[in-house]
Design an enzyme around this catalytic site. Structure first.
Site, short mmCIF file in Angstrom:
data_model
loop_
_atom_site.label_atom_id
_atom_site.label_comp_id
_atom_site.label_asym_id
_atom_site.label_seq_id
_atom_site.Cartn_x
_atom_site.Cartn_y
_atom_site.Cartn_z
N HIS A 341 45.28 6.41 95.55
CA HIS A 341 45.06 4.97 95.88
C HIS A 341 44.51 4.65 97.18
O HIS A 341 44.53 5.58 97.92
CB HIS A 341 46.94 4.21 95.30
CG HIS A 341 47.54 4.23 96.05
ND1 HIS A 341 47.13 3.17 97.24
CD2 HIS A 341 49.36 4.94 96.38
CE1 HIS A 341 49.17 4.31 97.72
NE2 HIS A 341 49.10 4.78 97.47
N CYS A 359 51.78 9.74 98.14
CA CYS A 359 50.44 10.12 97.14
C CYS A 359 49.32 9.81 98.04
O CYS A 359 49.97 10.70 98.93
CB CYS A 359 50.14 7.74 97.27
SG CYS A 359 51.40 7.37 95.73
#
Length: 423
Positions: A341, A359
């Site tokens: 992301h 992430c």
């Protein structure tokens, strides 16, 4: 890094709940839609549907013995048709009709062991099967069986198929069948025999069961060839299980595989290398999970894409990992909450230092570009982190070597993989 519980909303108002006590940088519940519907009918040639011109029934011996047996009652709606054929003989026609005169289409198993109806039979219905076979000398024999299927069972097992018809997926998209509760180990052979996959162009493959039996993955030894068509039928309606439950429905889908788009992330360099059809098209600086919340090493696939979402981890047991953050260009990699992301707040660290909650952080510009290029099923391999990817935390079919993967099959797998189950 927040805990994640997923809820799958099945087609036909079927709900399936599964949760994993895993952590990730997102806590956005995934609503997984399951594919259901009517399987594609086979062609009308004798080897597939039993609709060849009738052979003169000039019997030259005793009638064939057909299964299910004549007069049988309470047969599962997953019943298949077979017959005892004299040595050297060959079945030339199978006709299966319901009491109302409706004809049932079907296909032969590739090994010729039985004839499989194209869809589950109806509950509480009488059927008549007529099997015709020819001997080596051209003489014909016939057998007939009239049997009745069972009433609809009260106790069923829910199932799902993570594949949508008429969609295009990445080369790493496994066929994912899901069951709730999980399939007991002693039932997996019978269940796997009713899970049919066909690829065009043909590619060998195998099934692999996750240890608790809640998921089974199907993949080839290597990523799918671009342009492949995958046709799947999870034919579990009415199949009896040892725990007294029955399969609930048949599910099917036909999908396409697109171009090859592969992402590789190396923790040592803090970079992602992106390949399209084997050629490097971009190198992207990344920031992975810090030591207390490391990213998973292994091969994952993009599971879903959200242009904007909210990561809410306020229920994390560690106060240091609690936050609510708006996220752009999020691509899920694990059920535990690991994503690729945009992370504008960590651009100073990308390519140099790991600061995320697990992430793959990239700049907004790179995240937007990746989001515009990827498909669900595109693979990403991360290496060199402090944590190994957990089986079942996402669609983890490619996190194992082929030799390890086939060990998870409930049935023997020929060297190189199995072909299609149906002729």
């Amino acid at each position: 890094m927040g805990r994640f519980a997923r809820v799958g909303a099945m087609v036909g108002a079927l709900s399936l709940m599964a949760s994993l006590a895993l952590t990730g940088c997102g806590d956005d519940p995934k609503k997984a839609e399951f594919v259901g519907g009517t399987p594609t009918a086979g062609s009308s040639v004798a080897a597939e549907s039993g609709t060849a011109p009738a052979v003169p029934a000039a019997s030259a011996g005793p009638p064939l013995t057909v299964s299910p047996a004549d007069g049988a009652k309470n047969r599962p709606v997953s019943a298949e048709i077979s017959a005892e054929i004299p040595e050297g003989g060959k079945v030339t026609d199978i006709a299966l009709t319901a009491a109302n005169g409706g004809k049932v289409e079907g296909r032969w198993r590739a090994d010729g062991s039985s004839w499989v109806p194209n869809s589950a039979l109806k509950y509480g219905t009488r059927y008549t099967a007529v099997v015709t076979a020819a001997g080596e000398g051209g003489e014909t024999r016939q057998g007939t069986s009239t049997f009745t299927t069972m009433a609809k069972p009260k106790s069923t097992i829910a199932s799902g198929l993570y594949l949508f018809s008429d969609k295009t997926y990445g080369v790493g998209m496994p066929v994912v069948a899901e069951f709730h509760p999980g399939i007991p180990a002693k039932d997996r052979k019978a269940v796997q025999k009713r899970m049919f996959v066909r690829t065009d162009p043909p590619q060998p493959g195998a099934w692999h069961w996750v240890s608790n039996g809640t998921q089974a993955y199907y993949r080839a030894p290597e990523y799918w060839k671009s342009g492949t068509t995958i046709t799947v039928r999870i034919a579990l309606a009415g199949i009896p299980l040892s725990n007294g439950k029955y399969g609930n429905v048949d599910r099917s889908a036909t999908a396409k595989i697109g171009r090859s788009f592969v992402m590789k992330v190396d923790n040592a360099t803090k970079k992602m290398t992106v390949y399209e059809d084997g050629q490097v098209v971009r190198t992207i600086p990344v920031s992975l999970g810090k030591k207390s919340t490391p990213s998973s090493s292994g091969t994952m696939v993009v599971m879903e894409k959200k242009e904007s979402t909210t990561f809410d981890t306020r229920d994390d047991p560690d106060p240091a990992n609690r936050y609510v953050t708006e996220i752009d260009f999020a691509q899920r990699l694990t059920w535990g909450g690991e994503y690729i992301h945009a992370a504008p707040w960590s651009e100073h660290a990308q390519g140099r230092q790991n600061v995320s909650h697990g992430c793959v952080n990239v700049s907004t510009a790179h995240a937007k570009w990746l989001f515009s290029q990827t498909k669900v099923g595109d693979p990403i391999t991360i290496k060199g982190t402090e944590r190994k990817l957990t089986a079942g935390n996402g669609w983890t079919a490619w996190s194992l070597s082929w030799a390890e993967f086939v060990k998870g099959s409930a049935l023997p797998v020929p060297e190189g993989g199995s072909g299609p189950d149906l002729a």
